[in-house]
Write a protein that holds these residues in place. Structure first.
Motif, PDB file in Angstrom:
ATOM      1  N   UNK B 133       0.822  -1.271  -0.048  1.00 46.87           N
ATOM      2  CA  UNK B 133       0.046   0.024   0.069  1.00 46.87           C
ATOM      3  C   UNK B 133       0.884   1.245   0.015  1.00 46.87           C
ATOM      4  N   UNK B 134       1.888   1.431   1.038  1.00 49.94           N
ATOM      5  CA  UNK B 134       2.874   2.416   1.096  1.00 49.94           C
ATOM      6  C   UNK B 134       3.470   2.598  -0.305  1.00 49.94           C
ATOM      7  N   UNK B 135       3.639   1.604  -0.903  1.00 48.46           N
ATOM      8  CA  UNK B 135       4.504   1.571  -2.138  1.00 48.46           C
ATOM      9  C   UNK B 135       3.526   2.186  -3.438  1.00 48.46           C
ATOM     10  N   UNK B 136       2.485   1.781  -3.451  1.00 55.72           N
ATOM     11  CA  UNK B 136       1.380   2.183  -4.299  1.00 55.72           C
ATOM     12  C   UNK B 136       1.059   3.829  -4.095  1.00 55.72           C
ATOM     13  N   UNK B 137       1.018   3.914  -2.703  1.00 55.89           N
ATOM     14  CA  UNK B 137       0.664   5.377  -2.444  1.00 55.89           C
ATOM     15  C   UNK B 137       2.082   6.438  -3.020  1.00 55.89           C
ATOM     16  N   UNK B 138       3.028   6.102  -2.944  1.00 54.44           N
ATOM     17  CA  UNK B 138       4.353   6.565  -3.370  1.00 54.44           C
ATOM     18  C   UNK B 138       4.523   6.713  -4.820  1.00 54.44           C
ATOM     19  N   UNK B 139       4.575   5.383  -5.359  1.00 55.49           N
ATOM     20  CA  UNK B 139       4.689   5.292  -6.912  1.00 55.49           C
ATOM     21  C   UNK B 139       3.854   5.804  -7.902  1.00 55.49           C
ATOM     22  N   UNK B 140       2.469   4.980  -7.333  1.00 54.77           N
ATOM     23  CA  UNK B 140       1.365   5.247  -8.387  1.00 54.77           C
ATOM     24  C   UNK B 140       0.581   6.400  -8.054  1.00 54.77           C
ATOM     25  N   UNK B 141       0.402   6.577  -6.907  1.00 53.45           N
ATOM     26  CA  UNK B 141      -0.594   7.686  -6.392  1.00 53.45           C
ATOM     27  C   UNK B 141       0.155   9.093  -6.807  1.00 53.45           C
ATOM     28  N   UNK B 142       1.464   9.242  -6.168  1.00 51.74           N
ATOM     29  CA  UNK B 142       2.164  10.506  -5.977  1.00 51.74           C
ATOM     30  C   UNK B 142       3.082  10.582  -7.026  1.00 51.74           C
ATOM     31  N   UNK B 143       4.151   9.782  -7.385  1.00 48.35           N
ATOM     32  CA  UNK B 143       5.089  10.056  -8.372  1.00 48.35           C
ATOM     33  C   UNK B 143       4.377   9.949  -9.831  1.00 48.35           C
ATOM     34  N   UNK B 144       3.560   9.062 -10.074  1.00 50.43           N
ATOM     35  CA  UNK B 144       2.878   8.872 -11.346  1.00 50.43           C
ATOM     36  C   UNK B 144       1.576   9.973 -11.322  1.00 50.43           C
ATOM     37  N   UNK B 145       1.230  10.519 -10.253  1.00 53.78           N
ATOM     38  CA  UNK B 145       0.213  11.360 -10.359  1.00 53.78           C
ATOM     39  C   UNK B 145      -1.279  10.732 -10.675  1.00 53.78           C
ATOM     40  N   UNK B 146      -1.306   9.495 -10.038  1.00 47.06           N
ATOM     41  CA  UNK B 146      -2.736   8.773 -10.349  1.00 47.06           C
ATOM     42  C   UNK B 146      -3.603   9.138  -9.357  1.00 47.06           C
ATOM     43  N   UNK B 147      -3.315   9.534  -8.194  1.00 46.61           N
ATOM     44  CA  UNK B 147      -4.422   9.954  -7.270  1.00 46.61           C
ATOM     45  C   UNK B 147      -4.999   8.694  -6.547  1.00 46.61           C
ATOM     46  N   UNK B 148      -6.013   8.846  -6.068  1.00 48.00           N
ATOM     47  CA  UNK B 148      -6.610   7.873  -5.358  1.00 48.00           C
ATOM     48  C   UNK B 148      -7.823   7.155  -6.038  1.00 48.00           C
ATOM     49  N   UNK B 149      -7.149   6.641  -7.280  1.00 49.72           N
ATOM     50  CA  UNK B 149      -7.971   6.141  -8.289  1.00 49.72           C
ATOM     51  C   UNK B 149      -8.240   4.549  -8.450  1.00 49.72           C
ATOM     52  N   UNK B 150      -9.248   4.040  -9.067  1.00 44.56           N
ATOM     53  CA  UNK B 150      -9.325   2.542  -9.090  1.00 44.56           C
ATOM     54  C   UNK B 150      -8.005   1.878  -9.902  1.00 44.56           C
ATOM     55  N   UNK B 151      -7.257   2.862 -10.802  1.00 46.35           N
ATOM     56  CA  UNK B 151      -6.342   2.408 -11.247  1.00 46.35           C
ATOM     57  C   UNK B 151      -5.151   2.138 -10.591  1.00 46.35           C
ATOM     58  N   UNK B 152      -4.971   3.028  -9.453  1.00 49.21           N
ATOM     59  CA  UNK B 152      -3.847   2.964  -8.523  1.00 49.21           C
ATOM     60  C   UNK B 152      -3.911   1.771  -7.548  1.00 49.21           C
ATOM     61  N   UNK B 153      -5.387   1.532  -7.346  1.00 48.35           N
ATOM     62  CA  UNK B 153      -5.557   0.477  -6.421  1.00 48.35           C
ATOM     63  C   UNK B 153      -5.352  -0.865  -7.179  1.00 48.35           C
ATOM     64  N   UNK B 154      -5.785  -1.089  -8.310  1.00 50.64           N
ATOM     65  CA  UNK B 154      -5.523  -2.281  -9.142  1.00 50.64           C
ATOM     66  C   UNK B 154      -4.041  -2.461  -9.409  1.00 50.64           C
ATOM     67  N   UNK B 155      -3.433  -1.372  -9.678  1.00 49.77           N
ATOM     68  CA  UNK B 155      -1.812  -1.666  -9.805  1.00 49.77           C
ATOM     69  C   UNK B 155      -1.132  -2.097  -8.615  1.00 49.77           C
ATOM     70  N   UNK B 156      -1.536  -1.430  -7.259  1.00 52.72           N
ATOM     71  CA  UNK B 156      -1.153  -2.229  -6.213  1.00 52.72           C
ATOM     72  C   UNK B 156      -1.385  -3.348  -6.014  1.00 52.72           C
ATOM     73  N   UNK B 157      -2.700  -3.856  -5.997  1.00 52.32           N
ATOM     74  CA  UNK B 157      -3.071  -5.160  -5.689  1.00 52.32           C
ATOM     75  C   UNK B 157      -2.393  -6.062  -6.691  1.00 52.32           C
ATOM     76  N   UNK B 158      -2.090  -5.496  -7.828  1.00 53.08           N
ATOM     77  CA  UNK B 158      -1.716  -6.355  -8.982  1.00 53.08           C
ATOM     78  C   UNK B 158       0.037  -6.991  -8.625  1.00 53.08           C
ATOM     79  N   UNK B 159       0.552  -5.866  -7.799  1.00 57.52           N
ATOM     80  CA  UNK B 159       1.996  -6.250  -7.410  1.00 57.52           C
ATOM     81  C   UNK B 159       1.872  -7.226  -6.247  1.00 57.52           C
TER      82      UNK B 159
END
Lengths: 337, 298
Positions: B133-159
């Motif tokens: 979750x922390x990884x997803x927050x930093x990489x997908x949500x913040x660095x890649x600027x996807x925010x708190x979206x379904x895509x961020x959630x799916x990428x995090x769970x995929x990892x």
């Protein structure tokens, strides 16, 4: 080489997709709310009613906690954040550094209920001094029986239940009772799960606990509320029970606190956010009691609304340093002149 | 004298045999107990949840979203979000996970690098989900600027489930006998042709079963999604992956924390729905395995 190209292509795709949607979310009429889990039920109620009346506006709300809410607020990720304590000096400084101006709106009161089991026959009231004796750090391992708190009470072990250290409730209770925020004995059952505390106190004859008034209100059949005497006669003599009246008129002291919302000034220029906050203030007198909290006085809401309309930024409480024992109407008036 | 000794030894042997017999029987019961304990606990959980929540499930419960009133609250947004997450996580994790499994099992030459890779993938499977979750927050949500979206959630769970898919894919590939590969090569097939036409079809039941079980783990996750900021209050299902979302476990978690008892009933009802989805997916996995296994003949 091909592989590297492919990987970088995918990375670009993903990141561009991210950028696109970020710019989109600014354009679309959505409002993001986060912050204190104590304030959340109020925001939820307001959001629900607001969405019913404005179908085209999407609100998402979260309950990450006061501190985490401010962190997101400072990162400019949300429009509104709820807080069960005023903004800290450090958070205010971070806002300034990031160029974020905020509007601060007190929205309700929350009383902290001190409770014992229904089977507890001896406790009628507690003074703040007695509570301090129970909860201060030096009580650890020494104040362990009821008869140590007041002579005549049974020689039975006292089992304590209280808020976990991550909650704003813990900060407030320790500041109000022990005198210093976050200074507390550690040998008690601490939990962020208020329902857990409720069942802990309810099922234990020799227990004592504290949590938000809403949790007492929903479990009145299982718990006994303890009146609190702050031994200051200017705000009501003798022990006072937490009720809607005593919380709003400032006599249930020091365990009632204001709940606040903070609005990003830049966001408040968007019509949907301005409408939402105005709606929030207008509906608070009816929706706040419904969620188990205590509404401010009508006068206070008028002052609050004027404050929002005038766009006054900054916090009321930075100079006061505390909200313990503060009368909102007076503070609001004093800053208006 | 000798006769007496023989008798004593025989007695000893009988006693020993009895002891073995006893050991045998008691081990059987210990094993039975160990097996049934999981089933019993699941049974108690189901009984408790169904008792609390079954009466709450009606059509309206599926059409309502977050509300402060328990009887107006429902799982529309949460169920929709969970289905989105399932779909997106599948699309992301299946190709990558199965691809990585095939590479590691079929192409990777045994050596230092490969053993480092293997150890690290096994280690990934043991990392607590909140770290993802922390990884997803930093990489997908913040660095890649996807925010708190379904895509961020799916990428995090995929990892999160990638290591599980990789490991189960490799196990499935290992079950394909080596003769099959040799036969294919002997007939002049290239490596890719061998994998695509022989090995993958033969190992598909195992691969798909593992992947479906991984997805059904993903939809039960709460912690990483709370960290990336999935919403607690939301009344709409995302129309596209770049919108805010919530999932059933978060809705359940929030309802359980509410002071009003009626919300606990809602939580129980939502748990039934979530369990239903999980059982359904596991059922599909078992069914596919059974069907495809019959088809594969060597």
């Amino acid at each position: 080489m091909k592989k590297i190209l492919l990987i970088s292509f995918v990375a670009v795709m993903i990141s561009s997709c991210g950028n696109k949607e970020n710019s989109e979310s600014v354009q679309s009429s959505s409002i993001k709310v986060d912050g204190s889990s104590t304030v959340f039920p109020i925001s939820e109620a307001v959001a629900e009613e607001f969405e019913n009346e404005n179908k085209d506006i999407k609100i998402t709300a979260n309950a990450s906690g006061t501190g985490a809410g401010f962190k997101k607020f400072i990162r400019n990720e949300i429009d509104v954040t709820g807080a069960s304590r005023p903004i800290k000096e450090s958070e205010d400084k971070d806002c300034k550094e990031k160029g974020i101006e905020y509007l601060e709106i007190p929205i309700a009161y929350d009383g902290l209920a001190v409770v014992v089991s229904k089977e507890n026959t001896w406790v009628d009231f507690l003074t703040v001094a007695e509570l301090k004796k129970i909860w201060e750090p030096s009580a650890k391992g020494t104040v362990t029986h009821w008869d140590q708190i007041r002579a005549g009470w049974p020689h039975e072990k006292i089992n304590l239940y209280g808020a976990g250290t991550e909650s704003g409730t813990f900060d407030y209770f320790t500041e109000a009772i022990v005198g210093e925020a976050r200074s507390c004995r550690t040998d008690y059952t601490a939990s962020e799960d208020d329902n857990g505390l409720v069942s802990g106190v309810a099922g234990d004859k020799h227990s004592l606990g504290y949590f938000g008034y809403a949790y007492f209100y929903e479990n009145q059949d299982k718990l006994k509320l303890v009146a609190i005497d702050d031994q200051k006669d200017d705000n009501g003599k003798g022990p006072i029970l937490a009720t809607t009246e005593t919380i709003v008129n400032g006599t249930y002291q020091p365990l009632s606190r204001p709940l606040l919302i903070y609005i990003n000034k830049q966001s408040s220029k968007r019509p949907e956010v301005a409408n939402f906050v105005n709606y929030y203030i207008d509906q608070a007198p009816t929706l706040v009691p419904e969620t188990g909290y205590v509404a401010l006085s009508p006068e206070a809401y008028k002052l609050v609304k004027a404050r929002f309309t005038s766009g006054t930024t900054g916090s009321l409480f930075l100079t006061l340093k505390t909200t313990v024992g503060v009368k909102l109407e007076e503070v609001l008036k004093s800053t208006q002149q | 004298m000798a006769k007496k000794l023989g008798k004593r030894m025989r007695q000893k042997q009988v006693r020993k045999n009895k002891w073995y017999e006893y050991q045998d029987k008691s081990y059987k019961y210990i094993a039975l107990f160990a097996t049934s304990i999981g089933v019993i606990i699941l049974g108690i959980l189901l009984y408790d949840v169904v008792l609390d929540g079954f009466g709450r499930i009606d059509l309206k419960f599926f059409l309502d979203s977050s509300s402060r009133k328990a009887k107006n609250a429902g799982i529309y947004a949460a169920l929709g979000g969970t289905l989105w997450i399932m779909l997106l996580t599948t699309l992301i994790a299946f190709p990558i996970g199965i691809g990585a499994g095939i590479y590691l099992e079929e192409y990777n030459k045994k050596g230092r690098l490969s053993s480092i890779l293997e150890i690290n993938i096994s280690n990934l499977a043991g990392i607590p989900s909140i770290i993802y979750g922390l990884l997803g927050l930093e990489i997908f949500s913040r660095t890649l600027m996807m925010g708190d979206t379904a895509l961020t959630g799916a990428l995090t769970l995929a990892l999160l489930i990638l290591p599980i898919i990789i490991v189960s894919t490799r196990e499935a590939l290992k079950t394909v006998p080596y003769n099959l590969r040799e036969a294919s090569f002997a007939l002049g097939a290239s490596k890719w042709q061998t994998i695509w036409h022989q090995i993958l079809p033969a190992s598909l039941p195992g691969i798909v079963t593992g992947a479906i079980l991984a997805i059904s783990r993903a939809i039960g996750e709460t912690a990483p999604l709370i960290v990336i900021g999935a919403a607690t209050y939301i009344t709409s299902v995302p129309t596209w992956p770049n919108e805010s979302f919530t999932v059933l476990p978060i809705q359940i978690f929030y309802w359980i924390g509410k002071p009003q008892h009626d919300f606990q009933v809602n939580a129980a009802a939502a748990i039934i729905v979530l369990l239903g989805i999980t059982f359904l997916m596991n059922g599909v996995a078992v069914y596919l395995r059974y069907r495809w296994q019959k088809k594969v003949k060597w």
